[in-house]
Design an enzyme around this catalytic site. Structure first.
Site, PDB file in Angstrom:
ATOM      1  N   ASP A  18     -20.779 -11.277  95.390  1.00  0.00           N
ATOM      2  CA  ASP A  18     -20.953  -9.820  95.384  1.00  0.00           C
ATOM      3  C   ASP A  18     -20.451  -9.212  96.689  1.00  0.00           C
ATOM      4  O   ASP A  18     -20.505  -9.854  97.742  1.00  0.00           O
ATOM      5  CB  ASP A  18     -22.439  -9.492  95.159  1.00  0.00           C
ATOM      6  CG  ASP A  18     -22.658  -8.067  94.662  1.00  0.00           C
ATOM      7  OD1 ASP A  18     -21.664  -7.394  94.323  1.00  0.00           O
ATOM      8  OD2 ASP A  18     -23.818  -7.637  94.615  1.00  0.00           O
ATOM      9  N   ASN A  66     -20.800  -5.765  83.449  1.00  0.00           N
ATOM     10  CA  ASN A  66     -19.641  -5.276  84.214  1.00  0.00           C
ATOM     11  C   ASN A  66     -18.616  -4.523  83.347  1.00  0.00           C
ATOM     12  O   ASN A  66     -17.725  -3.862  83.877  1.00  0.00           O
ATOM     13  CB  ASN A  66     -18.941  -6.422  84.970  1.00  0.00           C
ATOM     14  CG  ASN A  66     -19.687  -6.894  86.204  1.00  0.00           C
ATOM     15  OD1 ASN A  66     -19.656  -8.082  86.550  1.00  0.00           O
ATOM     16  ND2 ASN A  66     -20.371  -5.981  86.895  1.00  0.00           N
TER      17      ASN A  66
HETATM   18  C1  IPE Z   1     -23.365  -9.148  89.658  1.00  0.00           C
HETATM   19  O1  IPE Z   1     -22.858  -8.227  90.573  1.00  0.00           O
HETATM   20  C2  IPE Z   1     -22.263  -9.662  88.782  1.00  0.00           C
HETATM   21  C3  IPE Z   1     -21.236 -10.479  89.434  1.00  0.00           C
HETATM   22  C4  IPE Z   1     -21.223 -10.845  90.682  1.00  0.00           C
HETATM   23  C5  IPE Z   1     -20.179 -10.909  88.574  1.00  0.00           C
HETATM   24  P1  IPE Z   1     -22.941  -6.664  90.298  1.00  0.00           P
HETATM   25  O2  IPE Z   1     -22.348  -6.010  91.492  1.00  0.00           O
HETATM   26  O3  IPE Z   1     -22.332  -6.336  88.994  1.00  0.00           O
HETATM   27  O4  IPE Z   1     -24.508  -6.431  90.216  1.00  0.00           O
HETATM   28  P2  IPE Z   1     -25.388  -5.118  90.363  1.00  0.00           P
HETATM   29  O5  IPE Z   1     -24.865  -4.105  89.403  1.00  0.00           O
HETATM   30  O6  IPE Z   1     -25.248  -4.647  91.779  1.00  0.00           O
HETATM   31  O7  IPE Z   1     -26.775  -5.570  90.072  1.00  0.00           O
HETATM   32  C1  IPE Z   2     -18.457  -8.534  92.990  1.00  0.00           C
HETATM   33  O1  IPE Z   2     -18.140  -7.474  93.833  1.00  0.00           O
HETATM   34  C2  IPE Z   2     -17.382  -8.769  91.946  1.00  0.00           C
HETATM   35  C3  IPE Z   2     -17.778  -8.431  90.575  1.00  0.00           C
HETATM   36  C4  IPE Z   2     -18.930  -7.957  90.194  1.00  0.00           C
HETATM   37  C5  IPE Z   2     -16.779  -8.636  89.556  1.00  0.00           C
HETATM   38  P1  IPE Z   2     -18.489  -5.968  93.449  1.00  0.00           P
HETATM   39  O2  IPE Z   2     -17.295  -5.379  92.776  1.00  0.00           O
HETATM   40  O3  IPE Z   2     -19.744  -5.875  92.716  1.00  0.00           O
HETATM   41  O4  IPE Z   2     -18.642  -5.337  94.896  1.00  0.00           O
HETATM   42  P2  IPE Z   2     -19.668  -4.211  95.342  1.00  0.00           P
HETATM   43  O5  IPE Z   2     -21.033  -4.681  94.965  1.00  0.00           O
HETATM   44  O6  IPE Z   2     -19.264  -2.956  94.630  1.00  0.00           O
HETATM   45  O7  IPE Z   2     -19.475  -4.120  96.828  1.00  0.00           O
HETATM   46 MG    MG Z   3     -21.677  -5.608  93.264  1.00  0.00          MG
END
Ligand code: IPE
Ligand code: IPE
Ligand code: MG
Length: 247
Positions: A18, A66
């Site tokens: 993340d 997602n």
């Molecule tokens: C969790 O991260 C999913 C992945 C890392 C693939 P998100 O960024 O989607 O989670 P939330 O929405 O902050 O809980």
């Molecule tokens: C994790 O990074 C990757 C996926 C969930 C695919 P994020 O895209 O959630 O990054 P933040 O949380 O917005 O920084």
């Molecule tokens: Mg995220």
């Protein structure tokens, strides 16, 4: 003084990757650039897992939730996945790493499904090292799928509800046959599971780090495993009952 016996590495580490978006935002870059850098971190952690003797590495790459993201970001992520699979095929073969997936793969774009099938098939005979990609994965969806498959097995006379136990029911989960993750790492400072492996993590040690995924390197992974080794895992018993005795 005698050295303490080296502790065996966790067999299975699961990671919620993340912080790609925030990494990019902090640099005035598009979110996709953060995801692109995140792919390089994946390469590093696969190498580090082997170096540390971790046999199963599960990476949360795309959650069932997602799909709510902007469509350009979703197609960018799918493009990166396709790129990663093409680029890594030969490396995974060379390093004898078997690719697995968990999650509803049939909803992914056809080209990604094709690449996944190709890499899985080319690596299916490897047993020592395992990379598990969680794609369109959600723990609640996985439980629903397991319940459906179990109900079908009951209807067909292959299961008897009187015998149901977690050991038996978990065989209908996407992770059937894999050791239970002992360590969960989440980057970017978020303190939640976001629908990841909720039952399988029942007794996992949870390590949260503020480091954003594109910045997560070998040293961060090693530090998380060291933190795991410092924890006392009691599984419901008392310290005194543990073979190692109280700390
Ligand atoms: C969790 O991260 C999913 C992945 C890392 C693939 P998100 O960024 O989607 O989670 P939330 O929405 O902050 O809980
Ligand atoms: C994790 O990074 C990757 C996926 C969930 C695919 P994020 O895209 O959630 O990054 P933040 O949380 O917005 O920084
Ligand atoms: Mg995220």
């Amino acid at each position: 003084m005698t050295q303490p016996a080296p502790q065996p590495p966790p067999q299975h580490v699961a990671i919620i990757m993340d912080g790609n978006g925030r990494w990019a935002k902090a640099r005035g870059l598009p979110r996709l650039e953060g995801h692109r850098r995140g792919v390089e971190t994946v390469r590093t952690v696969v190498d580090t897992a082997r170096e540390l003797g971790i046999r199963y590495l599960t990476l949360y790459a795309f959650s069932a939730e997602n799909w709510k993201r902007p469509s350009e970001e979703i197609s960018g992520l799918m493009g990166l996945l396709d790129f990663f699979l093409k680029r890594e095929l030969n490396n995974l073969i060379k390093e004898k790493v078997r690719l697995h997936t968990i999650g509803r793969i049939d909803a992914l774009p056809a080209n990604v499904q094709r690449e996944l099938a190709r890499v899985k098939e080319a690596t299916q005979h490897f047993t020592e090292w395992n990379l598990v990609l969680a794609l369109n994965y959600g723990a609640q969806q996985e439980a629903a799928d397991a319940a459906r498959a179990y109900a079908t097995a009951v209807q067909e006379g292959r299961e008897n509800p009187d015998d149901v136990s977690w050991e038996r029911f978990s065989q209908y989960f996407a992770t059937a046959g894999m050791p239970t993750p002992e360590l969960l790492i989440r980057t970017s400072g978020e303190l939640r599971l976001s629908n990841f492996l909720m039952l399988q993590l029942a007794y996992a040690e949870l390590v949260f780090t503020p480091t954003l995924w594109p910045d997560f390197g070998r040293a961060d992974f090693v530090a998380a495993v060291e933190e795991f080794h410092r924890r006392e895992r009691r599984f419901g018993s008392t310290s005194e009952q543990l073979p190692s005795g109280p700390r």
